[in-house]
Scaffold this motif. Structure first.
Motif, PDB file in Angstrom:
ATOM      1  N   GLN A  39       0.846  -1.198   0.000  1.00 46.12           N
ATOM      2  CA  GLN A  39       0.000   0.000   0.000  1.00 46.12           C
ATOM      3  C   GLN A  39       0.884   1.252   0.000  1.00 46.12           C
ATOM      4  OE1 GLN A  39      -3.535  -0.416   0.094  1.00 46.12           O
ATOM      5  NE2 GLN A  39      -3.178  -2.616  -0.046  1.00 46.12           N
ATOM      6  N   ARG A  62      -7.642  -2.453  -0.381  1.00 40.61           N
ATOM      7  CA  ARG A  62      -7.030  -1.120  -0.330  1.00 40.61           C
ATOM      8  C   ARG A  62      -7.094  -0.568   1.086  1.00 40.61           C
ATOM      9  NH1 ARG A  62      -9.595  -1.324  -5.296  1.00 40.61           N
ATOM     10  NH2 ARG A  62      -8.419  -0.463  -7.042  1.00 40.61           N
ATOM     11  N   THR A  63      -5.930  -0.253   1.650  1.00 43.58           N
ATOM     12  CA  THR A  63      -5.907   0.377   2.970  1.00 43.58           C
ATOM     13  C   THR A  63      -5.019   1.628   2.964  1.00 43.58           C
ATOM     14  OG1 THR A  63      -4.097  -1.110   3.583  1.00 43.58           O
ATOM     15  CG2 THR A  63      -6.313  -1.757   4.297  1.00 43.58           C
ATOM     16  N   ARG A  82      -6.059   4.948   4.631  1.00 46.57           N
ATOM     17  CA  ARG A  82      -6.056   5.135   6.091  1.00 46.57           C
ATOM     18  C   ARG A  82      -4.730   4.785   6.757  1.00 46.57           C
ATOM     19  NH1 ARG A  82      -9.216   0.966   6.806  1.00 46.57           N
ATOM     20  NH2 ARG A  82      -9.138   0.699   4.572  1.00 46.57           N
ATOM     21  N   HIS A  83      -3.953   3.878   6.144  1.00 49.47           N
ATOM     22  CA  HIS A  83      -2.687   3.457   6.763  1.00 49.47           C
ATOM     23  C   HIS A  83      -1.478   4.170   6.175  1.00 49.47           C
ATOM     24  CE1 HIS A  83      -4.590  -0.808   7.571  1.00 49.47           C
ATOM     25  NE2 HIS A  83      -5.244   0.173   8.160  1.00 49.47           N
ATOM     26  N   ALA A 138      -2.996  -4.950   5.604  1.00 47.28           N
ATOM     27  CA  ALA A 138      -4.131  -4.962   4.674  1.00 47.28           C
ATOM     28  C   ALA A 138      -4.800  -6.335   4.669  1.00 47.28           C
ATOM     29  CB  ALA A 138      -3.653  -4.596   3.269  1.00 47.28           C
ATOM     30  N   GLU A 162      -6.857  -6.875   7.856  1.00 50.94           N
ATOM     31  CA  GLU A 162      -8.117  -6.117   7.815  1.00 50.94           C
ATOM     32  C   GLU A 162      -9.146  -6.867   6.955  1.00 50.94           C
ATOM     33  OE1 GLU A 162      -8.192  -1.734   7.541  1.00 50.94           O
ATOM     34  OE2 GLU A 162      -9.535  -2.005   5.830  1.00 50.94           O
TER      35      GLU A 162
END
Ligand code: UT7
Length: 332
Positions: free
Chosen positions: A257, A279-280, A283-284, A295, A298
């Protein structure tokens, strides 16, 4: 250089049975950053897809985040620490020059039956660690291992350099790997790793123990971007071919990411729909070696990915070092 293992191997399958992750409490938004340097939310969102990142607390270390992620993964696996034979921590931001962060994690977890060592392949670290653990388990050196990606990247950023400071965040992710002698076509089906040191100067830290200082991240963003799209597409093709699967068999892409535009370009090349890409990054941000397992965890905990799904992991970073792995998740 590359290594590959295939599903026709006579060795045990290496199952990925559980995951865990940890994000520090403190969140730094794009607006917060615009108070600190000449940047703005629009630019960061449009160029990278990032809206916020988590930042490690002053009294926390990389090993603290790694331990939280590892414990979550052990809980999901239903394993006790005593059952773990080996721990690999992929990190670019170790607590100390030595011992390894993995040794500290072993001590904090009290996983005293496990050997423990670090792997340094920056943002490709998790894929490198997965590749290494897979080879160790297949060769009989271990039956159950923890593979952890953990980074306190905020500690090596130049907070006056808007070209890099806005892109990274902190966190940790972990997976449990277990040998199974009766699970053909499950677990790690293939992995490939590559390095090209000729490109070391487009992404590096200008310090290190031998240089006498810690240093901060330096990046030629556009150069890295171009290499990322080309090299990730190539290594995904190589990993898929080595797994004996085809692109249409892949249920999920869990990419590194770093930038939403890189992820979107790869998705397009693979011709995968939005619903199959995790997709993170929004936020990350880019958590380097932690980004893929963060990811993945999650998506597991949101019940997006489930047992039996085939997942493609890929990552690239400083070195340049890059790689990919194809994994059928869970147990038969
Ligand atoms: O995990 C390791 C792998 N790393 C990556 O994959 C990163 C790959 N690279 C990238 O993601 C992108 O290249 C970036 C997000 C780093 C930069 O995006 P870009 O579209 O390549 O922008 P750029 O570097 O060409 O910069 C464009 C403009 C420049 O201004 P001028 O020269 O056109 O006037 C920069 O000075 O944007 C400016 N700029 C910024 N403006 C506002 C650079 N950083 C910022 C900023 N805020 N934070």
């Amino acid at each position: 250089m590359t290594s590959a293992t295939s599903s026709s191997s006579p060795f045990p399958s290496v199952l990925l049975t559980a995951s865990g992750s940890y994000l520090p409490e403190k969140i730094l938004t794009n607006d917060d950053l615009s108070q600190m340097m000449d940047t703005n939310d629009d630019w960061i969102r449009q160029r990278s897809g990032i809206t916020q990142r988590h930042i490690i607390a002053d009294d926390q270390l990389t090993s603290d985040m790694a331990v939280e992620a590892a414990q979550n993964a052990l809980d999901m696996a239903g394993l006790s620490v005593d059952e773990i034979d080996g721990i690999i921590v992929a990190t670019t931001t170790p607590d100390d020059t030595f011992p390894s962060t993995a040794a500290t994690v072993q001590r904090k977890l009290e996983a005293f039956h496990a050997f423990a060592f670090d792997i340094q392949a920056v943002c490709a670290g998790f894929v490198y660690a997965l590749d290494t653990a897979d080879a160790m388990i297949k060769s009989g050196k271990a039956r159950k291992m923890l593979v952890i990606g953990a980074e306190a990247f905020s500690r090596i950023l130049d907070w006056t350099d808007r070209g890099t400071a806005v892109l990274f965040g902190d966190g940790a992710g972990a997976v449990v790997l277990e040998a199974d002698d009766n699970a053909p076509d499950w677990g790690i089906l293939s992995s490939v790793i590559f390095t090209d040191g000729r490109f070391r100067d487009i992404l590096y830290v200008d310090g290190g123990p031998a240089r006498g200082n810690v240093g901060t991240v330096k990046m030629s963003g556009q150069d890295v971007f171009k290499h990322a799209v080309e090299k990730l597409a190539h290594c995904l093709d190589a990993a898929i071919a080595a797994s004996g699967k085809s692109v249409s068999d892949i249920d999920w892409l869990v990419p590194h990411q770093a930038n939403i535009r890189i992820i979107n370009m790869l998705q397009k090349k693979l011709n995968m729909p939005d619903e199959q890409v995790v997709r993170t990054v929004d936020r990350h941000a880019n958590t380097s070696a932690a980004s893929i397992p963060l990811a993945f965890d999650e998506a597991m905990r949101k019940n997006m990915i489930s047992a039996g799904d085939i997942v493609a992991f890929e990552g690239i970073g400083g070195g340049l070092a890059w790689g990919a792995a194809i994994v059928r998740v869970g147990k038969p």
